[in-house]
Design an enzyme around this catalytic site. Structure first.
Site: not given
Ligand code: GLU
Length: 436
Positions: A125-127, A80
């Site tokens: 952001a992050k995953g 995201v």
């Protein structure tokens, strides 16, 4: 794509028990509640607020992986990008059984605010990949990582989105991502990830950066409250990349670490725990289980010990409306992302507990990630001394910026940190305008 804020309200997160209180623990709802509070205090333009309440991009991919017995398993992964107005998306990738799009979206937004609070030129952001990394072999983890990287490759790049380690990922994971990306583009690109091994362009001091940052802001908080750092009694929940280093650094600063815990449980010893010995034990055995240098207690008991400083450095939602009234620490330093629910915020505030919010407390990691990215792009490695001095300076400055705003507006440190971050991101949106 919209964010499903009703996904998985209460759950068990790895070995950590998480309470279920009317969706109190939905991390995206918690993030939005804090954002709205800060926006109201700032009198923020409603259009800008609408932009900040939505992630820019959410990608969900399926990741087929051939497991060691020859069968194919399919995992689900997300990445995201919450906001990239101030720079490339920045944020870790986690491997965990409870990863959801909702959680990853909240974590991405927290990265936006965190980068803005410390004023590094990144967005958020992050995953995450939903899997149990403890049940996967090294080969399976490598295949999973490479396939996930290739599935999100269009997002990645030093100017667009730069991953880093997070829960259950590490330098080795970053090496695989860097190699996969480099193979796709046809040349070596160290700056596409941070938290890499030193030999691949990682930065000195990166591994310790989050825990070191926790120590620096805790020391500032104790001094501000006229409490002595020497002998301050500290409990640390979580003994991974953040908690173990925070405990070691605080012990070196003169504090007495009286309790530590991980997903297998916690130990309490009022005379103080030798955290270097505990870290050596974990390096050998994987967890704190069997490190019997004190009384065994539960993680819930650790959170409510009468200590000067509590460092929740594990996962989200451990301080909730159910236990916030029993927390007896004078200072909470949020080493984890989102350890306190929005409902618990007001209880802690009423009780006068000094909370150093996550987006300040654990910002040391992304700050040194920024240093790593700068070093990669300039092709010049800094000394550890340079990294640590610049990190300390940024942490001290950010803490005092937030403290000053909180006193000026008579709001909690958390609301002040959001105000500072949101104001910085909103200012960029106002200058850039809306592309049509
Ligand atoms: N995963 C860490 C965090 O939550 C580090 C992120 C980064 O360095 O990009 O802050």
């Amino acid at each position: 794509m919209t964010v499903n804020t009703l996904e998985k309200p209460g759950r068990r997160h790895g070995g950590w028990v998480i309470e279920d209180a009317q969706n109190e623990e939905n991390p995206f709802a918690a993030m939005t509640a804090r954002l709205d509070r800060a926006a109201a205090a700032l009198d923020l333009d409603p259009g800008v607020l609408r932009m900040l309440r939505q992630p820019e991009k959410q990608v969900t991919v399926s990741i087929p992986v051939q497991i060691d017995n020859g069968e194919i398993e399919v995992f689900t992964g997300h990445r995201v990008l919450h906001n990239t107005a101030r720079g490339p998306g920045k944020g870790g990738i986690r491997y965990d059984t409870d990863v959801t799009l909702d959680e990853v979206s909240a974590l991405a937004a927290w990265m936006t605010w965190k980068c803005a609070v410390v004023d590094v030129p990144f967005g958020g952001a992050k995953g995450g990949v939903r899997c149990d990394p403890f049940k996967l072999s090294a080969g399976e983890l490598e295949r999973l990582t490479r396939r996930y990287t290739s599935a999100i490759i269009e997002l990645l790049g030093p100017d667009s989105d730069v991953p880093a380690p997070d829960v259950n990922t590490n330098e080795r994971t970053m090496a695989w991502i860097m190699d996969t990306y480099s193979m796709h583009v046809g040349h070596t690109v160290p700056a596409v990830v941070t938290g890499k091994p030193l030999a691949l362009g990682g930065s000195l001091g990166r591994r310790e950066a989050t825990g070191r940052g926790c120590m620096v802001v805790t020391r500032q908080a104790l001094e501000h409250l006229n409490l002595s750092v020497q002998g301050a009694r500290v409990a640390v929940q979580g003994f991974g990349k953040v908690g173990s280093v925070a405990a070691q650094q605080l012990a070196r600063a003169g504090c007495r670490i009286v309790a530590i815990g991980d997903r297998t449980g916690a130990i309490h010893n009022d005379r103080g725990i030798d955290v270097d010995a505990a870290a050596a034990w974990v390096r050998l055995n994987g967890t704190l289980e069997g490190f019997n240098k004190g009384d065994r207690i539960s993680n819930e008991e650790l959170l409510t010990l009468a200590v000067d400083v509590l460092v929740p450095a594990a996962l989200e939602n451990v301080i909730t409306a159910k236990n916030a009234a029993h927390v007896r620490a004078k200072v909470i330093c949020e080493g984890a992302n989102g350890p306190t629910t929005a409902a618990a915020d007001s209880i802690l505030e009423e009780r006068g507990i000094f909370v150093i919010p996550d987006i300040v407390a654990n910002a040391g990691g992304v700050t040194v990630s920024y240093f790593e990215w700068v070093q990669n792009r300039s092709g010049y490695a800094w000394t550890e001394r340079m990294v640590n001095d610049r990190l300390d300076e940024i942490m001290v400055r950010s803490f005092h910026d937030v403290l000053a705003l909180s006193r000026g507006h008579q709001v909690s440190l958390r609301t002040a940190a959001y105000m500072l971050a949101v104001r910085r991101v909103a200012a960029v949106h106002e200058l850039r305008g809306v592309y049509a």
